[in-house]
Design a protein around this motif. Structure first.
Motif, PDB file in Angstrom:
ATOM      1  N   PRO A 263     -24.703  10.419 -20.318  1.00 38.33           N
ATOM      2  CA  PRO A 263     -25.829   9.787 -21.019  1.00 38.33           C
ATOM      3  C   PRO A 263     -26.887  10.785 -21.493  1.00 38.33           C
ATOM      4  O   PRO A 263     -27.578  10.536 -22.467  1.00 38.33           O
ATOM      5  N   SER A 264     -27.011  11.901 -20.797  1.00 36.86           N
ATOM      6  CA  SER A 264     -28.043  12.878 -21.132  1.00 36.86           C
ATOM      7  C   SER A 264     -27.647  13.796 -22.279  1.00 36.86           C
ATOM      8  O   SER A 264     -28.458  14.577 -22.764  1.00 36.86           O
ATOM      9  N   GLN A 265     -26.380  13.696 -22.723  1.00 38.08           N
ATOM     10  CA  GLN A 265     -25.916  14.590 -23.762  1.00 38.08           C
ATOM     11  C   GLN A 265     -25.640  13.851 -25.062  1.00 38.08           C
ATOM     12  O   GLN A 265     -25.508  12.629 -25.093  1.00 38.08           O
ATOM     13  N   ALA A 266     -25.562  14.616 -26.146  1.00 37.43           N
ATOM     14  CA  ALA A 266     -25.335  14.037 -27.460  1.00 37.43           C
ATOM     15  C   ALA A 266     -23.901  13.541 -27.598  1.00 37.43           C
ATOM     16  O   ALA A 266     -22.974  14.158 -27.077  1.00 37.43           O
ATOM     17  N   VAL A 267     -23.717  12.453 -28.319  1.00 37.66           N
ATOM     18  CA  VAL A 267     -22.388  11.942 -28.630  1.00 37.66           C
ATOM     19  C   VAL A 267     -21.846  12.723 -29.821  1.00 37.66           C
ATOM     20  O   VAL A 267     -22.525  12.897 -30.833  1.00 37.66           O
ATOM     21  N   ARG A 268     -20.621  13.229 -29.696  1.00 38.47           N
ATOM     22  CA  ARG A 268     -19.994  13.980 -30.774  1.00 38.47           C
ATOM     23  C   ARG A 268     -19.151  13.064 -31.660  1.00 38.47           C
ATOM     24  O   ARG A 268     -18.548  12.112 -31.160  1.00 38.47           O
ATOM     25  N   PRO A 269     -19.069  13.354 -32.968  1.00 42.68           N
ATOM     26  CA  PRO A 269     -18.158  12.583 -33.826  1.00 42.68           C
ATOM     27  C   PRO A 269     -16.713  12.804 -33.386  1.00 42.68           C
ATOM     28  O   PRO A 269     -16.298  13.941 -33.147  1.00 42.68           O
ATOM     29  N   ALA A 270     -15.944  11.731 -33.265  1.00 43.91           N
ATOM     30  CA  ALA A 270     -14.551  11.867 -32.841  1.00 43.91           C
ATOM     31  C   ALA A 270     -13.695  12.491 -33.937  1.00 43.91           C
ATOM     32  O   ALA A 270     -12.745  13.226 -33.651  1.00 43.91           O
ATOM     33  N   TYR A 271     -14.035  12.221 -35.187  1.00 42.96           N
ATOM     34  CA  TYR A 271     -13.298  12.788 -36.319  1.00 42.96           C
ATOM     35  C   TYR A 271     -14.326  13.272 -37.336  1.00 42.96           C
ATOM     36  O   TYR A 271     -15.086  12.470 -37.894  1.00 42.96           O
ATOM     37  N   ALA A 272     -14.377  14.570 -37.563  1.00 43.98           N
ATOM     38  CA  ALA A 272     -15.426  15.128 -38.425  1.00 43.98           C
ATOM     39  C   ALA A 272     -14.862  16.163 -39.391  1.00 43.98           C
ATOM     40  O   ALA A 272     -15.427  17.240 -39.570  1.00 43.98           O
ATOM     41  N   VAL A 273     -13.751  15.835 -40.024  1.00 44.61           N
ATOM     42  CA  VAL A 273     -13.138  16.738 -40.996  1.00 44.61           C
ATOM     43  C   VAL A 273     -13.828  16.560 -42.347  1.00 44.61           C
ATOM     44  O   VAL A 273     -14.040  15.430 -42.799  1.00 44.61           O
ATOM     45  N   LEU A 274     -14.173  17.673 -42.989  1.00 47.79           N
ATOM     46  CA  LEU A 274     -14.869  17.638 -44.276  1.00 47.79           C
ATOM     47  C   LEU A 274     -13.914  17.977 -45.416  1.00 47.79           C
ATOM     48  O   LEU A 274     -13.170  18.958 -45.343  1.00 47.79           O
ATOM     49  N   ASP A 275     -13.948  17.195 -46.471  1.00 48.29           N
ATOM     50  CA  ASP A 275     -13.167  17.453 -47.673  1.00 48.29           C
ATOM     51  C   ASP A 275     -14.002  18.338 -48.602  1.00 48.29           C
ATOM     52  O   ASP A 275     -15.057  17.928 -49.084  1.00 48.29           O
ATOM     53  N   SER A 276     -13.531  19.561 -48.869  1.00 52.78           N
ATOM     54  CA  SER A 276     -14.302  20.528 -49.664  1.00 52.78           C
ATOM     55  C   SER A 276     -13.845  20.602 -51.116  1.00 52.78           C
ATOM     56  O   SER A 276     -14.170  21.573 -51.818  1.00 52.78           O
ATOM     57  N   THR A 277     -13.133  19.601 -51.588  1.00 56.46           N
ATOM     58  CA  THR A 277     -12.590  19.622 -52.949  1.00 56.46           C
ATOM     59  C   THR A 277     -13.686  19.781 -53.996  1.00 56.46           C
ATOM     60  O   THR A 277     -13.528  20.550 -54.962  1.00 56.46           O
ATOM     61  N   ARG A 278     -14.789  19.078 -53.838  1.00 56.29           N
ATOM     62  CA  ARG A 278     -15.843  19.129 -54.848  1.00 56.29           C
ATOM     63  C   ARG A 278     -16.401  20.548 -54.981  1.00 56.29           C
ATOM     64  O   ARG A 278     -16.617  21.040 -56.093  1.00 56.29           O
ATOM     65  N   LEU A 279     -16.621  21.216 -53.871  1.00 56.57           N
ATOM     66  CA  LEU A 279     -17.122  22.588 -53.902  1.00 56.57           C
ATOM     67  C   LEU A 279     -16.140  23.507 -54.609  1.00 56.57           C
ATOM     68  O   LEU A 279     -16.523  24.323 -55.464  1.00 56.57           O
ATOM     69  N   CYS A 280     -14.851  23.388 -54.267  1.00 57.35           N
ATOM     70  CA  CYS A 280     -13.827  24.251 -54.863  1.00 57.35           C
ATOM     71  C   CYS A 280     -13.731  24.028 -56.366  1.00 57.35           C
ATOM     72  O   CYS A 280     -13.632  24.993 -57.147  1.00 57.35           O
ATOM     73  N   ASP A 281     -13.764  22.766 -56.804  1.00 58.72           N
ATOM     74  CA  ASP A 281     -13.653  22.457 -58.224  1.00 58.72           C
ATOM     75  C   ASP A 281     -14.894  22.878 -59.001  1.00 58.72           C
ATOM     76  O   ASP A 281     -14.804  23.346 -60.132  1.00 58.72           O
TER      77      ASP A 281
END
Length: 303
Positions: A263-281
């Motif tokens: 309870p004293s710690q932050a909850v982490r995202p279970a799935y946090a993959v980022l799609d970088s297509t926009r940056l690459c394009d």
């Protein structure tokens, strides 16, 4: 302000793992003014403005942040000041000076409920104080109205500073068994990759391009692919041993466990993959797989 025809680039948080790599990657673009926290505490509004007005940089790259994810749950006011409010001061002053502001954010702005990579069009719904304050900073930077870019990255690892990769290598040298979380998915990304991509964007699209046509906005910048912390740890140890590192624990000695956030710690995202297509394009950036980047970093650390 350009001196002798060379642009001036100012880095805040220059002694962190990302700031350290930015000092290297930006050096070829112009005069770099690297400021650590002692020289520039971004939480001191008037001091920050005075520094920026004195140097009049063409580009301000903000690598300073409050990154103690668990501690932020008990110290939300400081996290909000550094991550949420101070970036607005930096962005506004940079705007007034006619420069470009570069800011970094995180995969923690998402709640982790997706089963496919997050794009910039997905609505951020942070579940920790850290994530909420980083989202606050993103919005403040874009609301300032000047030329600005926000780069979201994830699971950062570098040769300088503390991170998961270095912790795993250190523990494997003295422990025969390790236990690592297997139910959180993301993309390990090296600080060097983020710094090099930043330099590419600045060189090709701001310093050598038409500033009025610069594509401002929020972009994802993470390596390719995805993995769990457990599989990541196994790959670190497998490759380190293949490179000749002497370790007590190898990939077969890493036990998978399930995260149960106290309870004293932050909850982490279970799935946090980022799609970088926009940056690459948009910027013509090529991003390697996470394995390629991590292999390179392991070689640097054990050589």
């Amino acid at each position: 302000m350009r001196r002798n025809g060379r642009p001036t680039l100012l880095i805040t948080g220059s002694n962190g793992q990302l700031g350290f790599e930015l000092r290297r990657s930006l050096a070829c673009l112009g005069e770099v003014i690297a400021l650590d926290r002692a020289a520039c505490d971004i939480a001191e509004r008037e001091h920050v403005r005075t520094l920026l007005v004195r140097h009049r940089p063409d580009v301000v790259v903000n690598a300073a942040a409050y990154t103690a994810v668990d501690q932020a749950e008990q110290d939300s006011s400081t996290a909000s000041l550094v991550n949420g409010i101070a970036p607005r001061w930096l962005a506004e002053t940079t705007r007034d000076l006619g420069g470009l502001f570069v800011h970094y954010s995180t995969d923690y702005v998402f709640d982790g409920r997706h089963t496919r990579p997050y794009t910039e069009d997905d609505t951020p719904t942070p579940i920790s104080v850290y994530g909420k304050t980083k989202l606050e900073g993103e919005r403040a930077v874009m609301a300032a109205g000047g030329p600005a870019i926000v780069l979201r990255t994830a699971w950062l690892a570098g040769a300088h500073g503390s991170n998961f990769l270095k912790t795993i290598l250190a523990r494997a040298r003295t422990h025969e068994r390790l236990q690592v979380v297997a139910n959180q998915i993301g993309t390990p990304t090296t600080a060097a990759l983020v710094a090099d991509a930043t330099a590419h964007i600045l060189a090709r699209h701001w310093l050598a391009g038409d500033p009025s046509a610069f594509p401002t906005g929020v972009y994802h910048l993470a390596a390719g692919g995805e993995t769990s912390w457990h599989a990541y740890a196994c790959e670190i140890l497998r490759f380190a041993r293949a490179c000749g590192a002497t370790l007590q624990a190898g990939p077969d000695d890493v036990e998978a466990c399930i995260s149960q956030d106290p309870p004293s710690q932050a909850v982490r995202p279970a799935y946090a993959v980022l799609d970088s297509t926009r940056l690459c394009d948009t910027f013509g950036v090529r991003l390697p797989s996470w394995e390629q980047g991590i292999h390179w970093l392991v070689e640097q650390l054990i050589s």
